[in-house]
Write a protein that holds these residues in place. Sequence first.
Motif, PDB file in Angstrom:
ATOM      1  N   GLU A 299     -41.080  39.677  42.534  1.00  0.00           N
ATOM      2  CA  GLU A 299     -41.227  40.602  43.668  1.00  0.00           C
ATOM      3  C   GLU A 299     -40.108  41.644  43.637  1.00  0.00           C
TER       4      GLU A 299
ATOM      5  N   SER B 289     -27.056  39.734  43.985  1.00  0.00           N
ATOM      6  CA  SER B 289     -26.690  38.312  44.008  1.00  0.00           C
ATOM      7  C   SER B 289     -25.709  37.870  42.936  1.00  0.00           C
TER       8      SER B 289
ATOM      9  N   ALA C 172     -31.580  35.846  50.723  1.00  0.00           N
ATOM     10  CA  ALA C 172     -30.831  34.946  49.830  1.00  0.00           C
ATOM     11  C   ALA C 172     -30.159  35.683  48.671  1.00  0.00           C
ATOM     12  N   LEU C 173     -30.833  36.698  48.127  1.00  0.00           N
ATOM     13  CA  LEU C 173     -30.246  37.404  46.984  1.00  0.00           C
ATOM     14  C   LEU C 173     -29.126  38.358  47.406  1.00  0.00           C
TER      15      LEU C 173
ATOM     16  N   PHE D   7     -35.001  49.432  50.284  1.00  0.00           N
ATOM     17  CA  PHE D   7     -36.434  49.754  50.315  1.00  0.00           C
ATOM     18  C   PHE D   7     -36.670  51.190  50.764  1.00  0.00           C
TER      19      PHE D   7
ATOM     20  N   GLU E 118     -30.272  44.838  52.265  1.00  0.00           N
ATOM     21  CA  GLU E 118     -31.538  44.708  51.550  1.00  0.00           C
ATOM     22  C   GLU E 118     -32.530  45.761  52.045  1.00  0.00           C
TER      23      GLU E 118
ATOM     24  N   ILE F  99     -34.932  30.747  47.424  1.00  0.00           N
ATOM     25  CA  ILE F  99     -35.297  32.118  47.744  1.00  0.00           C
ATOM     26  C   ILE F  99     -36.769  32.190  48.092  1.00  0.00           C
ATOM     27  N   GLY F 100     -37.053  32.741  49.255  1.00  0.00           N
ATOM     28  CA  GLY F 100     -38.444  32.918  49.657  1.00  0.00           C
ATOM     29  C   GLY F 100     -38.868  34.359  49.416  1.00  0.00           C
ATOM     30  N   PRO F 101     -40.101  34.667  49.772  1.00  0.00           N
ATOM     31  CA  PRO F 101     -40.578  36.015  49.490  1.00  0.00           C
ATOM     32  C   PRO F 101     -40.051  37.053  50.482  1.00  0.00           C
ATOM     33  N   THR F 102     -39.739  38.213  49.954  1.00  0.00           N
ATOM     34  CA  THR F 102     -39.520  39.393  50.784  1.00  0.00           C
ATOM     35  C   THR F 102     -40.805  40.183  50.681  1.00  0.00           C
TER      36      THR F 102
END
Lengths: 316, 177
Positions: free
Chosen positions: A31, A42, B66-67, B118, B114, B81-84
């Motif tokens: 993603e 990170s 998380a990143l 975008f 983050e 880590i889950g989805p963004t």
Amino acid sequence: MIGRHKHCIALADYSREEILEVLDLAVSMKEVLQRPIKKVPSLRGKSVVNLFFEASTRTRSSFEIAAKVLSADALNWTSASSSVTKGETLIDTARNLEAMRPDVLVIRHSAGGAPQLVAEHVGCAVVSAGDGAHEHPSQGLLDCFTLREKLGTLEGKTVAIVGDISHSRVARSDIHAMTKLGARVRLCGPPTMMPAGVEALGATVHYQLREAVEGVDAVVMLRIQHERIGDPLIPGTREYSKLWGLNAKKAAEWLRPQCVILHPGPINRGVELSPEVADGPQSVILDQVQNGVAVRMAILYLLAGGNPADAGEAKA
Amino acid sequence: MNAQELQRAVKRLADEIAQRAKAGGAARDVAIVGIRRGGVHLAERIRAELARSLGAEPPLGTLDIALYRDDLSERGAAPIIGPTDIRFPVAGKLIVLVDDVLYTGRTVRAALDELVDFGRPRRVWLAVLVDRGGRELPIAADFVGARLQVADEDVVEVQLTEGGAREDAVVVKRRGT
């Protein structure tokens, strides 16, 4: 850490859960690659050294991009322009590089076992980018990632691996990973290129291409290395291509329409794969390349992120 | 905080957001972004309320920070880590960041970093259900459901039915219990 492993050297040592840990994380990493700004902080301040004793474009660039997307610094070190040509030993080279304090050493070497040897002499994490005819773990993982993406799961699926099984580290990593994820693996190739006793890894052996690929969910076509051609293993590329190569006609007659075709690259067009098949609708070869970056990001993140010595609970 | 109080707090948050967005003439630019994992269901609820008061459903996204954490090398195993998932253009939007509990402010710092990767939002507001104090960074929320005075070793948990709780509640637990 990937599960209980500090290094990523052989999928033979990895459990199903450890393989899935990397593959699940790679979904999130993929993603990140779709974002307008393909960079996350990170691994800022971490460094990754690519130590390549063997030619490679795809794998080395893939590790380099993976490191950079995670904001790690990547240093490429190739043997052609190094002190290896001056007679430095592998361990000395690795120790010298380690003195520069990288967090991860990515190693490709023509001798099987080289990454393991280095891992025993350095303190940082070691990732194998392919060693001799032993394993190519990141390729095995990215093949599984691609199959999960295309087939949903590997559980109960059948995968044919076709080509020079004896000399293929990709085949070995694929067999270990795919069987652990529940797939049935068929191996196919010239009898001279089929290692004795390979069934012990949980695969079946076939010598006729048709018998191997009929009804499977995926085919992995291996690259025939030029240096093998003309030596006693196979007489020539035409015969190989005729008996074990995949062209549009064979693909149409023998493969299920939904079967996907993988190849670790670089392709010998017209030998193991005809151009129509390599570029055709069943080919997922370019997906493999993109997925390779995501999978390598997951490996680097797990091995370079976090310090097991002082685990602490996070605060919001 | 019991279920009824929690639902009232969510409604009030949404009303305040709608009011201020309308006052600024930006009602049509509002987009909601929930911070994983606690903020996601809350963001969905606020969005449903906003859809009523604004007359249109604002776009919804989720951020997994998380990143972007600043404590990666201080933690044990690397965090999961889950989805963004942000499928709308962020540029020019009035983004309402939503989280359940505001504590040190580090999560919000990471979320802001983050988010700007975008695109360039016109404005970012922060809405939280609970502000428990204890900030380690100069960060404040624009909309707060409730302020709690709790000790450092306490954990504030927002339990929502979408997350598997039997009923909505905010509970304070002693760490380790």
